[in-house]
Design a protein around this motif. Structure first.
Motif, PDB file in Angstrom:
ATOM      1  N   SER A  69       6.807  68.572 -93.552  1.00  0.00           N
ATOM      2  CA  SER A  69       5.527  68.370 -92.864  1.00  0.00           C
ATOM      3  C   SER A  69       5.643  68.792 -91.348  1.00  0.00           C
ATOM      4  N   GLY A  70       4.503  69.311 -90.818  1.00  0.00           N
ATOM      5  CA  GLY A  70       4.641  69.786 -89.531  1.00  0.00           C
ATOM      6  C   GLY A  70       3.430  69.257 -88.695  1.00  0.00           C
ATOM      7  N   THR A  71       3.432  68.955 -87.555  1.00  0.00           N
ATOM      8  CA  THR A  71       2.477  68.679 -86.587  1.00  0.00           C
ATOM      9  C   THR A  71       2.598  69.392 -85.358  1.00  0.00           C
ATOM     10  N   LYS A  72       1.550  69.755 -84.882  1.00  0.00           N
ATOM     11  CA  LYS A  72       1.454  70.211 -83.653  1.00  0.00           C
ATOM     12  C   LYS A  72       0.189  69.783 -82.955  1.00  0.00           C
ATOM     13  N   LEU A  73       0.431  69.031 -81.828  1.00  0.00           N
ATOM     14  CA  LEU A  73      -0.533  68.480 -80.912  1.00  0.00           C
ATOM     15  C   LEU A  73      -0.375  68.745 -79.534  1.00  0.00           C
ATOM     16  N   GLY A  74      -1.263  69.475 -79.178  1.00  0.00           N
ATOM     17  CA  GLY A  74      -0.907  70.002 -77.648  1.00  0.00           C
ATOM     18  C   GLY A  74       0.119  70.869 -77.418  1.00  0.00           C
ATOM     19  N   ILE A  75       1.061  70.743 -76.592  1.00  0.00           N
ATOM     20  CA  ILE A  75       2.286  71.581 -76.309  1.00  0.00           C
ATOM     21  C   ILE A  75       3.486  71.029 -77.160  1.00  0.00           C
ATOM     22  N   ILE A  76       3.385  70.062 -77.963  1.00  0.00           N
ATOM     23  CA  ILE A  76       4.547  69.755 -78.616  1.00  0.00           C
ATOM     24  C   ILE A  76       4.375  69.532 -80.008  1.00  0.00           C
ATOM     25  N   GLY A  77       5.125  70.139 -80.842  1.00  0.00           N
ATOM     26  CA  GLY A  77       5.153  70.289 -82.110  1.00  0.00           C
ATOM     27  C   GLY A  77       6.435  70.025 -82.987  1.00  0.00           C
ATOM     28  N   SER A  78       6.428  69.526 -84.127  1.00  0.00           N
ATOM     29  CA  SER A  78       7.736  69.387 -84.850  1.00  0.00           C
ATOM     30  C   SER A  78       7.403  69.429 -86.534  1.00  0.00           C
ATOM     31  N   SER A  79       8.520  69.551 -87.077  1.00  0.00           N
ATOM     32  CA  SER A  79       8.535  69.687 -88.451  1.00  0.00           C
ATOM     33  C   SER A  79       9.610  68.929 -89.109  1.00  0.00           C
ATOM     34  N   HIS A  80       9.574  68.256 -89.953  1.00  0.00           N
ATOM     35  CA  HIS A  80      10.757  67.376 -90.377  1.00  0.00           C
ATOM     36  C   HIS A  80      10.460  67.332 -92.015  1.00  0.00           C
ATOM     37  N   LYS A  89      27.287  74.818-110.619  1.00  0.00           N
ATOM     38  CA  LYS A  89      28.714  74.935-111.228  1.00  0.00           C
ATOM     39  C   LYS A  89      29.091  73.462-111.339  1.00  0.00           C
ATOM     40  N   THR A  90      29.109  72.748-110.102  1.00  0.00           N
ATOM     41  CA  THR A  90      29.777  71.493-110.352  1.00  0.00           C
ATOM     42  C   THR A  90      28.863  70.097-110.632  1.00  0.00           C
ATOM     43  N   GLY A  91      27.626  70.481-110.467  1.00  0.00           N
ATOM     44  CA  GLY A  91      26.519  69.356-110.724  1.00  0.00           C
ATOM     45  C   GLY A  91      26.384  68.293-109.484  1.00  0.00           C
ATOM     46  N   GLU A  92      27.263  68.675-108.509  1.00  0.00           N
ATOM     47  CA  GLU A  92      27.266  67.802-107.177  1.00  0.00           C
ATOM     48  C   GLU A  92      25.520  67.950-106.519  1.00  0.00           C
ATOM     49  N   ASP A  93      25.041  66.736-106.272  1.00  0.00           N
ATOM     50  CA  ASP A  93      23.826  66.606-105.538  1.00  0.00           C
ATOM     51  C   ASP A  93      24.132  66.244-104.290  1.00  0.00           C
ATOM     52  N   ILE A  94      23.640  66.543-103.154  1.00  0.00           N
ATOM     53  CA  ILE A  94      23.633  66.416-101.663  1.00  0.00           C
ATOM     54  C   ILE A  94      22.261  66.166-101.170  1.00  0.00           C
ATOM     55  N   PHE A  95      22.188  64.983-100.634  1.00  0.00           N
ATOM     56  CA  PHE A  95      20.743  64.684 -99.998  1.00  0.00           C
ATOM     57  C   PHE A  95      20.770  65.283 -98.557  1.00  0.00           C
ATOM     58  N   MET A  96      19.800  65.905 -98.175  1.00  0.00           N
ATOM     59  CA  MET A  96      19.606  66.591 -96.802  1.00  0.00           C
ATOM     60  C   MET A  96      18.642  66.271 -96.072  1.00  0.00           C
ATOM     61  N   ARG A  97      18.527  66.831 -95.063  1.00  0.00           N
ATOM     62  CA  ARG A  97      17.274  66.649 -94.059  1.00  0.00           C
ATOM     63  C   ARG A  97      17.256  67.898 -93.279  1.00  0.00           C
ATOM     64  N   MET A  98      15.855  68.124 -92.566  1.00  0.00           N
ATOM     65  CA  MET A  98      15.487  69.350 -92.000  1.00  0.00           C
ATOM     66  C   MET A  98      14.733  68.779 -90.665  1.00  0.00           C
ATOM     67  N   TYR A 182      19.004  72.393 -90.743  1.00  0.00           N
ATOM     68  CA  TYR A 182      19.261  71.567 -91.984  1.00  0.00           C
ATOM     69  C   TYR A 182      20.721  70.951 -92.104  1.00  0.00           C
ATOM     70  N   TYR A 183      20.517  69.848 -92.405  1.00  0.00           N
ATOM     71  CA  TYR A 183      22.167  68.805 -92.457  1.00  0.00           C
ATOM     72  C   TYR A 183      22.022  67.888 -93.449  1.00  0.00           C
ATOM     73  N   ARG A 184      23.083  67.257 -93.691  1.00  0.00           N
ATOM     74  CA  ARG A 184      23.357  66.217 -94.669  1.00  0.00           C
ATOM     75  C   ARG A 184      22.814  64.962 -94.076  1.00  0.00           C
ATOM     76  N   ASP A 185      22.125  64.229 -95.100  1.00  0.00           N
ATOM     77  CA  ASP A 185      21.634  62.818 -94.666  1.00  0.00           C
ATOM     78  C   ASP A 185      22.725  62.076 -94.975  1.00  0.00           C
ATOM     79  N   LYS A 186      23.338  61.535 -93.786  1.00  0.00           N
ATOM     80  CA  LYS A 186      24.464  60.621 -93.900  1.00  0.00           C
ATOM     81  C   LYS A 186      24.133  59.326 -94.838  1.00  0.00           C
ATOM     82  N   LYS A 187      23.164  58.679 -94.543  1.00  0.00           N
ATOM     83  CA  LYS A 187      22.857  57.475 -95.036  1.00  0.00           C
ATOM     84  C   LYS A 187      22.525  57.616 -96.583  1.00  0.00           C
ATOM     85  N   LEU A 188      21.781  58.504 -97.219  1.00  0.00           N
ATOM     86  CA  LEU A 188      21.494  58.851 -98.445  1.00  0.00           C
ATOM     87  C   LEU A 188      22.661  59.080 -99.044  1.00  0.00           C
ATOM     88  N   ASN A 189      23.599  59.655 -98.572  1.00  0.00           N
ATOM     89  CA  ASN A 189      24.746  60.242 -99.415  1.00  0.00           C
ATOM     90  C   ASN A 189      25.945  59.345 -99.338  1.00  0.00           C
TER      91      ASN A 189
END
Length: 194
Positions: A69-80, A89-98, A182-189
């Motif tokens: 989701s993303g928001t833009k309020l005035g001059i500042i905006g972010s998405s997360h 191939k391996t069945g591995e799941d990796i939790f990630m963030r953006m 995009y990066y790994r979520d240390k806590k969820l992994n």
């Protein structure tokens, strides 16, 4: 001028508090389950809108799904957002963030989903092993160039990486998530986190 700076600081504070309170509202186990459910729901929506995506993702090295989701309020905006990468191939799941920060004037909010397909092991490894950044706009190329397969409805984000972007209006034909990390979520992994 001082009112503008004060207002921007206030909006930034509100956005940070909203993100922090959401992050601590659930246990790690609950956040993992919520992420898995969002991934499953997003894939089903994609398959309904683009049935050929099921085969394309199944035949890929792996895929990653992010709900943001993303928001833009005035001059500042972010998405997360949060997501999960799955290696076919391996069945591995990796939790990630953006995360993405934007500058420029605007007002509004949007929700969207991104589904990445990785053609080969190298593309999967680059995306999941380190902080991967999307640097600009992707073109609407639909063929993988390796297996002769087609990712109809997807755009090529980088060599070996195709992306479907879904909004409330359907599949987007161009991808413009400049500066998104995009990066790994240390806590969820962490297998010991509860």
């Amino acid at each position: 001028m001082k009112k503008t700076k004060w207002f921007a600081a206030l909006l930034t504070g509100i956005m940070v508090l909203a993100m922090v309170s959401t992050a601590f509202a659930a246990t790690v186990t609950e956040r993992r389950q919520e992420t898995r459910q969002k991934v499953a729901d997003t894939l089903e929506m994609l398959y309904e809108r683009k049935p050929s995506a099921r085969t394309a993702l199944k035949n890929a090295e792996g895929y990653a799904v992010f709900v943001g989701s993303g928001t833009k309020l005035g001059i500042i905006g972010s998405s997360h957002g949060r997501g999960m990468a799955h290696n076919n191939k391996t069945g591995e799941d990796i939790f990630m963030r953006m995360q993405e920060y934007q500058a420029g004037f605007g007002l509004g909010a949007k929700e969207y989903a991104l589904i990445f397909a990785f053609i080969d092991r190298d593309a999967w490894h680059k995306f999941t092993s380190s902080k991967w950044s999307f640097g600009g706009q992707a073109d609407a190329t639909a063929h993988d160039g390796v297996n002769g397969g087609s990712f109809e409805g997807a755009v090529q984000a980088a060599p070996g990486i195709f992306v479907y972007q879904m909004t409330t209006k359907g599949l987007a034909l161009e991808l413009s998530l400049k500066g998104t990390n995009y990066y790994r979520d240390k806590k969820l992994n962490d297998p010991n986190a509860k």
